[in-house]
Structures are given as structure tokens and as C-alpha cells.
Design a protein around this motif. Structure first.
Motif, PDB file in Angstrom:
ATOM      1  N   TRP A 106       0.933  -1.223   0.082  1.00  0.00           N
ATOM      2  CA  TRP A 106      -0.082  -0.124  -0.073  1.00  0.00           C
ATOM      3  C   TRP A 106       0.815   1.236   0.065  1.00  0.00           C
ATOM      4  O   TRP A 106       0.844   2.106  -0.866  1.00  0.00           O
ATOM      5  CB  TRP A 106      -1.066  -0.172   1.364  1.00  0.00           C
ATOM      6  N   TYR A 107       1.958   1.141   0.968  1.00  0.00           N
ATOM      7  CA  TYR A 107       2.686   2.409   0.973  1.00  0.00           C
ATOM      8  C   TYR A 107       3.578   2.628  -0.144  1.00  0.00           C
ATOM      9  O   TYR A 107       3.751   3.667  -0.759  1.00  0.00           O
ATOM     10  CB  TYR A 107       3.710   2.263   2.121  1.00  0.00           C
ATOM     11  N   TRP A 108       4.091   1.424  -0.537  1.00  0.00           N
ATOM     12  CA  TRP A 108       5.071   1.561  -1.781  1.00  0.00           C
ATOM     13  C   TRP A 108       4.447   2.145  -3.255  1.00  0.00           C
ATOM     14  O   TRP A 108       4.986   2.961  -3.648  1.00  0.00           O
ATOM     15  CB  TRP A 108       5.502   0.111  -2.200  1.00  0.00           C
ATOM     16  N   HIS A 109       3.302   1.659  -3.280  1.00  0.00           N
ATOM     17  CA  HIS A 109       2.492   1.886  -4.673  1.00  0.00           C
ATOM     18  C   HIS A 109       1.575   3.098  -4.431  1.00  0.00           C
ATOM     19  O   HIS A 109       0.932   3.557  -5.386  1.00  0.00           O
ATOM     20  CB  HIS A 109       1.763   0.673  -5.204  1.00  0.00           C
ATOM     21  N   LYS A 110       1.523   3.548  -3.302  1.00  0.00           N
ATOM     22  CA  LYS A 110       0.796   4.984  -3.046  1.00  0.00           C
ATOM     23  C   LYS A 110      -0.622   4.613  -3.267  1.00  0.00           C
ATOM     24  O   LYS A 110      -1.199   5.521  -4.133  1.00  0.00           O
ATOM     25  CB  LYS A 110       1.377   6.091  -3.598  1.00  0.00           C
ATOM     26  N   TRP A 111      -1.267   3.612  -2.893  1.00  0.00           N
ATOM     27  CA  TRP A 111      -2.526   3.257  -3.124  1.00  0.00           C
ATOM     28  C   TRP A 111      -3.362   3.956  -2.144  1.00  0.00           C
ATOM     29  O   TRP A 111      -3.195   4.532  -1.159  1.00  0.00           O
ATOM     30  CB  TRP A 111      -2.860   1.801  -2.952  1.00  0.00           C
ATOM     31  N   SER A 112      -4.809   4.095  -2.614  1.00  0.00           N
ATOM     32  CA  SER A 112      -5.862   4.862  -1.897  1.00  0.00           C
ATOM     33  C   SER A 112      -6.508   3.747  -0.896  1.00  0.00           C
ATOM     34  O   SER A 112      -6.224   2.390  -1.538  1.00  0.00           O
ATOM     35  CB  SER A 112      -6.867   5.559  -2.862  1.00  0.00           C
ATOM     36  N   ASP A 113      -7.086   3.952   0.098  1.00  0.00           N
ATOM     37  CA  ASP A 113      -7.630   3.042   0.833  1.00  0.00           C
ATOM     38  C   ASP A 113      -8.974   2.604   0.309  1.00  0.00           C
ATOM     39  O   ASP A 113      -9.586   1.747   0.876  1.00  0.00           O
ATOM     40  CB  ASP A 113      -7.941   3.692   2.278  1.00  0.00           C
ATOM     41  N   THR A 114      -9.362   2.968  -0.789  1.00  0.00           N
ATOM     42  CA  THR A 114     -10.559   2.359  -1.863  1.00  0.00           C
ATOM     43  C   THR A 114     -10.014   1.740  -2.873  1.00  0.00           C
ATOM     44  O   THR A 114     -10.876   1.364  -3.732  1.00  0.00           O
ATOM     45  CB  THR A 114     -11.449   3.469  -2.084  1.00  0.00           C
ATOM     46  N   ASP A 115      -8.735   1.489  -3.094  1.00  0.00           N
ATOM     47  CA  ASP A 115      -8.457   0.595  -4.259  1.00  0.00           C
ATOM     48  C   ASP A 115      -8.442  -0.944  -3.753  1.00  0.00           C
ATOM     49  O   ASP A 115      -7.418  -1.580  -3.663  1.00  0.00           O
ATOM     50  CB  ASP A 115      -6.602   0.992  -4.474  1.00  0.00           C
ATOM     51  N   TYR A 116      -9.519  -1.283  -3.934  1.00  0.00           N
ATOM     52  CA  TYR A 116      -9.947  -2.673  -3.076  1.00  0.00           C
ATOM     53  C   TYR A 116      -9.268  -3.598  -3.897  1.00  0.00           C
ATOM     54  O   TYR A 116      -8.825  -4.547  -3.346  1.00  0.00           O
ATOM     55  CB  TYR A 116     -11.453  -2.617  -2.995  1.00  0.00           C
ATOM     56  N   ASP A 117      -9.325  -3.853  -5.313  1.00  0.00           N
ATOM     57  CA  ASP A 117      -8.862  -4.728  -5.930  1.00  0.00           C
ATOM     58  C   ASP A 117      -7.247  -4.966  -5.603  1.00  0.00           C
ATOM     59  O   ASP A 117      -6.654  -6.088  -5.716  1.00  0.00           O
ATOM     60  CB  ASP A 117      -9.003  -4.431  -7.634  1.00  0.00           C
ATOM     61  N   ARG A 118      -6.684  -3.742  -5.636  1.00  0.00           N
ATOM     62  CA  ARG A 118      -5.047  -3.821  -5.318  1.00  0.00           C
ATOM     63  C   ARG A 118      -5.017  -4.321  -4.207  1.00  0.00           C
ATOM     64  O   ARG A 118      -4.027  -5.062  -3.539  1.00  0.00           O
ATOM     65  CB  ARG A 118      -4.693  -2.504  -5.500  1.00  0.00           C
ATOM     66  N   LEU A 119      -5.550  -3.805  -2.950  1.00  0.00           N
ATOM     67  CA  LEU A 119      -5.530  -4.184  -1.627  1.00  0.00           C
ATOM     68  C   LEU A 119      -5.845  -5.506  -1.330  1.00  0.00           C
ATOM     69  O   LEU A 119      -5.096  -6.413  -0.691  1.00  0.00           O
ATOM     70  CB  LEU A 119      -6.376  -3.313  -0.746  1.00  0.00           C
TER      71      LEU A 119
END
Length: 637
Positions: A208-221
Motif C-alpha cells: 500500500w505504501y510502496w505503490h501509494k494506493w488509496s484506501d479504496t483501491d480494493y482490487d489492489r489491496l
């Protein structure tokens, strides 16, 4: 938490996350190996089984334990110089009941060594005082994890912790997600010490931190969640606990390396290991580990729910397996709360019998023991009085060992006095024993010992106050950052439970012969509280319709057998068609969970190989095809 970055920026390279632990016994050198044997960006470790926190709490109360896991410190002590040199970050839950204490110890160490590393810890999982207070004030239990499933019967004695005086709560910890970990990384932490975060949360937090995802990037998470699930358990994804181990040279599985997940910006990942190390990463083993400790197709975390029903697991190179087609949804409004309490006292007696009339010998032993307990007025003083016969005496035995079985008399009671009474009763009738009676030399387990019981509950996520604290060089909190809560939740649907949609006539697969189910299928099983999960998969795609049609709920109950099956058990069944798997959850066999389970296999790990060892009617063509695959594999090696 807010948006951590725009997804419109160019994709970063995959984040390379190495695991160094899946249990508290994993030695420190595994952390150092992951740091020095090849390039990695993060090292994560899961040192906590459900029991650790309760045992640590008792040790801390007695003044004989620091609250954190010693092997976690061993790893840090051996590795902190290497991560400084290589720019690696560490995220581990080895802080257990005292993450601040382990963080402060690490801070003192880096000060002494002049390493200039920033240390942080995660707080907010310890809810002991809240749970104790609520129990005492309301006399009501927190909601049980399985309470919403009306088909499930809670274990006997499951509500004992309502006796707050006689069976006091020892620990109560919520399973946290990755939010606080991300906050700690944003503060610049090189090392983050967590307590009870969920097993995959360190991996999610790193990606999450590495890719700077959002907390709603649910598929990625969700993709990161399943990658974390795969690598978090020591060497399980590199060859340990692998049902197909016998198809390879046994030396492959000596001194195993631990797993690495390369997680891409889109949430897909490749599972691998360091080059030149022992073990293997192939589709079969990754499928086995994926099926471990599941409860259906939805895998839960505090930050995301992962829909794994369509998961794809594909070999993409030597020791490289790709995961894809995982879908994410908002997390549930609750997270797991592990409550441990003093359950009472337990003991076991091990008694041996040899040879002739073995069955009658064990019948006599039980009659004698029950008689003396009635005579002493103790028969109703036990929570559990279980006579377990292990082994089968060989006909025309080749040795006395082959002729010997043993009885494990396992008892639990509210008081030590009841168990001492049993032992005294046995000593009084000991010389009335059956012919050939003898004891095991190890008598250490006969005296009563206190045991801890597990109550799996849930807690509202919005009631949690989790965050990260960055330390000063003096070990004080320099900054504390609240992690906040997920922006949205999605209520859980009932778990899937179905037979195959299009069963096939088993006779259509041609002639059969008696063979073990494991001759044509691999499997993995494990524990979740009171329940056993069991996933089994076919070796070829054209074998799968047979496995789907053959392995129904009723068939599994029959394979479990009348001696092990109890009427209050319940089976859920579903399928993972892309990996040719059928998955079951059997509710109830482990009672109140690992810490107080009456079974030898309290973790449910042996269940899969028990079912695979069952002799069933298997299509002859399947057996021949699997044998050819095994021959080809051995020839290649």
C-alpha cells in the motif's frame, strides 16, 4: 486515511516483500537470510498464533516475560545492520503484547550501534480492560465470531468466561489491518513493531505504501492481502506442509527458505524465493497454501474483503508463480477479537497395551476408571473425561512396538483437586490392571496444569483507536498518528455453501479401482477457532468434474467416519474452479480452539492427509495419468 497518491502516475516496479516468520519459534537467522541473500524492499514477519498473547500476558503478570517474542528480537539483533546498509524496511508483529517495549529495545540497540534507523510501533489492538469491564458490568458476552451462522453450534463451555471470578479474562486483542502500518511508514519508520495485526497486514501495509494506493483501491489491496496470506506462514509456500512432498527428492525440503511476494501496482503478484536456496515454489504448493485456513471464497481483513472465487494461480518461471483475478470490496464493519480466559485445569495420562485382546483391555481400563471416580464422588467434577485410543495393534506383529497401542486419557476440570483426585483413584486401583499393562516413562503430563480457553469474538472497527508512534532516540514517543477508520464498510453476506452445479455420473469416468484419494488429489487443512478448513484439488482439469461430483458434503461426512463425526458439526462446501479445488469448512471439531482442544491434532493440520489416505473408487485412467506425471517429474529432477 485519505488518498495516499494518484493512480494516474506511471506504475512503479513491483514491491519485493520477504517473509521471515510464521510462528514464534522461527529463528532470527531467517530474518537475516531474507535481508542478505538477494534484493528485497521489505521484510515482514508473523510471530503470533492465537495463543501467544494470552501466554505472554500471564508471563508479564508473573514478572517472567517481557510481553514481546524473543525470536523477533533475535531477528532484529541479527539484521538491523543489514537493513541499514541495503535500505530495507522491517514490519513484524513480534511485539505481541508489548510492541512499545520491543520498539524501545530496538531503539536502544540502533543507538548503541550508530545505525541511525527510525523505529515505530503500532498501538490499539489491546482491548483487555474494555472487555473485562463490559463483562463485569453487563454480564453479556461479546458477539461470537460464528454467531450469525444459525447452523453452527457453539462449543461446550464456550460461555464459561461469563464467570469473571472463576475464569477471568487474560487477554483480548483485536486483529488490526494495515492502516497504522502505512502511517508509520509515512512517518519515515525503518522498523515497525506491531502487536496483534492480522497475519497479512504487514504485507498489505508495505505494498500500500510502496505503490501509494488509496484506501479504496480494493482490487489492489485484495491482491496484496492474498499475497500476504500466501507468504506469512514461514516456509509453507516454499515446501513446508506440502502434500506432494513425496514426489520430490527429500533433500529439497531440508533447511527451507521462506517466501517472497513481488506485488505489482495493479495488485497482482508473483510468489518466489531467493535463488540458490532449498525448497520449491510451484503451482501445486501455492494452491495448497492458498487453501490453508480459508473460510470460503471471501478472505477478510480490516481494510478489504478479497473475493477469491475466480483466483488464478499460474507458473511463470522456475520458482515463480503468479496470482491474479482477485477482486476486492470494502471491509466488514467488524474485525476479529481474540479473547482468552482461564478455562480451568487439564491433564493427560498415557497408558500402553500390547497384543492379545487389545479392545477388551481398553474397555476394562475405562470401566475401572469410571468406577473409581464414581466411588470417590468425582465423576461429575470434570468438564471433559475423554478416553482416546491411538493406533491399531498389528495382526501377527513383527515387533512388540507394532503390537502396542496407547490410551490417552485427557481430562479437564474447574479445579486442580478433581484431577488430583483422579490420579489418586488411579493409584489405588493401579495394580488391578489388565494383562500386559505398562506406562510411558514420561509422567510430566499427568499432574494438572492451568489451561487457557479461546473465545473468538468480533468488535466494531469504529470503536478501535489504532495508530502508529515514532520513537525519539531516547525511546519516547516523538509523534503519534491516529490511523483513522476505513471510509466505507460492506456487510458480510452468508458464506457460500453449495454442491456442484452440474454433477456428472461417476460411472462415466470409466473403470475404477480401490485407491487412496490422495493418489489423485492434493490438499491442505488448518484451524480457525473451533473449525477445520479443508481444501482439495485435482491434478488435471479433466479430473475436476469427477472430484466435484464425488466429494459432496455427505461424502466428506462419510470419509470423516462415525467415530470422529459429531451430530452438532456442520459442513460448508464451495468450489474454486480455476484451480480445480473443492473447499470445505467443518464447524466444531476443535471445540474451543487450539489452547483447550481435546484432539491430538489441535491445529487441524493432519485432517487433509487423513482424508487423502481414505480408500475410495478412483478411475483407473486418473491413477495412470498421475503416475505418468510423477515419473516425468522425477526424470526432470
Amino acid at each position: 486515511m485519505g488518498d495516499l497518491g494518484s493512480n494516474s502516475t506511471p506504475a512503479t516496479r513491483p514491491c519485493r516483500i520477504a517473509n521471515c516468520s510464521g510462528a514464534r519459534g522461527d529463528p532470527g537467522y531467517q530474518m537475516r537470510r531474507q535481508a542478505i541473500l538477494g534484493p528485497v524492499d521489505f521484510i515482514t514477519g508473523d510471530y503470533l498464533a492465537e495463543m501467544n498473547l494470552a501466554e505472554n500476558a500471564e508471563g508479564m503478570k508473573a514478572g517472567v516475560h517481557d510481553g514481546w517474542e524473543p525470536t523477533a528480537w533475535d531477528g532484529l539483533e541479527q539484521t538491523l545492520d543489514a537493513i541499514k546498509e541495503k535500505g530495507i524496511r522491517i514490519i513484524i508483529n513480534g511485539g505481541a503484547l508489548n510492541p512499545q517495549g520491543l520498539a524501545q529495545k530496538a531503539q536502544r540497540f540502533v543507538n548503541e550501534k550508530g545505525l541511525d534507523l527510525k523505529i515505530a510501533y503500532v498501538y490499539g489492538d489491546d482491548l483487555l480492560e474494555e472487555v473485562k469491564s463490559n463483562l463485569e458490568k453487563t454480564g453479556k458476552l461479546p458477539q461470537h465470531l460464528d454467531a450469525e451462522n444459525d447452523k453452527v453450534s457453539l462449543a461446550q463451555n464456550a460461555t464459561d468466561l461469563l464467570d469473571t471470578k472463576g475464569k477471568p479474562v487474560v487477554s483480548a486483542n483485536a486483529y488490526l489491518g494495515a492502516r497504522a502500518i502505512v502511517k508509520g511508514l509515512e512517518l519515515g519508520a525503518d522498523v515497525i513493531i506491531c502487536g496483534r495485526v492480522a497475519d497479512a497486514s504487514p504485507v498489505i501495509g508495505a505494498a500500500w505504501y510502496w505503490h501509494k494506493w488509496s484506501d479504496t483501491d480494493y482490487d489492489r489491496l485484495a491482491g496484496a492481502l492474498i499475497a500476504g496470506h500466501l507468504i506469512e506462514c514461514s516456509a509453507y509456500v516454499t515446501g513446508s506442509n506440502f502434500a506432494g512432498f513425496d514426489e520430490y527428492p527429500l533433500e529439497t525440503f531440508v533447511d527451507l527458505s521462506y517466501g517472497i511476494a513481488e506485488i505489482a501496482d495493479d495488485g497482482t503478484s508473483v510468489i518466489t524465493k531467493h535463488d540458490g536456496t532449498n525448497g520449491l515454489v510451484n503451482e501445486d504448493n501455492v494452491k495448497c497454501q492458498f487453501l490453508y485456513e480459508l473460510q470460503g471464497s471471501t478472505y477478510l481483513n480490516s481494510d478489504v474483503s478479497a473475493d477469491t472465487s475466480g483466483i488464478k494461480i499460474e507458473q511463470v518461471g522456475k520458482n515463480r508463480v503468479r496470482l491474479s483475478n482477485i477482486r476486492g470490496h470494502p471491509p466488514p464493519p467488524t474485525t476479529k477479537l481474540a479473547v482468552f480466559y482461564h478455562g480451568g485445569y487439564e491433564a493427560q495420562m498415557l497408558v500402553n497395551a500390547t497384543g492379545y485382546a487389545t479392545a477388551e483391555k481398553w474397555q476394562l481400563f475405562e470401566l475401572q476408571m469410571r468406577h473409581v471416580l464414581k466411588q470417590k464422588g468425582l465423576i461429575d467434577d470434570f468438564q471433559l473425561l475423554d478416553f482416546q485410543i491411538l493406533g491399531t495393534a498389528e495382526a501377527n506383529p513383527r515387533s512388540q512396538f507394532a503390537s502396542t497401542t496407547y490410551c490417552r486419557l485427557f481430562v479437564q476440570a474447574d479445579t486442580e483437586a478433581a484431577i488430583y483426585g483422579l490420579l489418586k483413584g488411579w493409584s489405588e486401583i493401579g495394580m488391578m490392571h489388565f494383562s500386559g499393562f505398562h506406562l510411558s516413562l514420561d509422567r510430566r503430563t499427568a499432574p494438572p496444569r492451568s489451561y487457557l480457553a479461546f473465545y473468538p469474538a468480533i468488535v466494531d472497527q469504529n470503536d478501535l483507536n489504532e495508530g502508529a508512534a515514532l520513537l525519539t532516540t531516547d525511546g519516547e514517543d516523538a509523534r503519534r498518528v491516529d490511523a483513522g477508520h476505513p471510509p466505507q464498510y460492506q456487510k458480510l453476506s452468508p458464506r457460500e455453501n453449495y454442491e456442484t452445479a452440474s454433477p456428472v455420473d461417476l460411472s462415466s469416468f470409466g473403470p475404477t479401482r480401490k485407491a487412496r484419494l490422495g493418489d489423485v488429489a492434493l490438499a491442505r487443512s488448518g484451524d480457525k477457532g473451533a473449525n477445520i478448513n479443508f481444501g482439495i484439488f485435482a491434478r488435471h482439469s479433466h479430473h475436476y468434474p469427477w472430484l466435484q461430483s464425488f466429494l459432496t458434503r455427505q461424502r466428506l461426512q462419510e470419509l470423516i467416519g462415525p467415530e470422529d463425526w459429531k451430530e452438532d458439526f456442520f459442513i460448508e462446501r464451495m468450489e474454486f474452479s480455476n484451480i480445480l479445488a473443492v473447499h470445505f469448512v467443518i464447524y466444531g471439531p476443535l471445540g474451543r480452539g487450539v489452547s483447550s482442544c481435546r484432539l491430538l491434532d489441535a491445529l487441524g493440520k493432519g485432517f487433509a492427509d487423513y482424508i487423502r489416505d481414505k480408500v475410495v473408487d478412483v478411475p483407473v485412467s486418473f491413477l495412470e495419468e498421475v503416475q505418468e506425471v510423477k515419473k516425468e517429474r522425477r526424470a526432470m529432477l
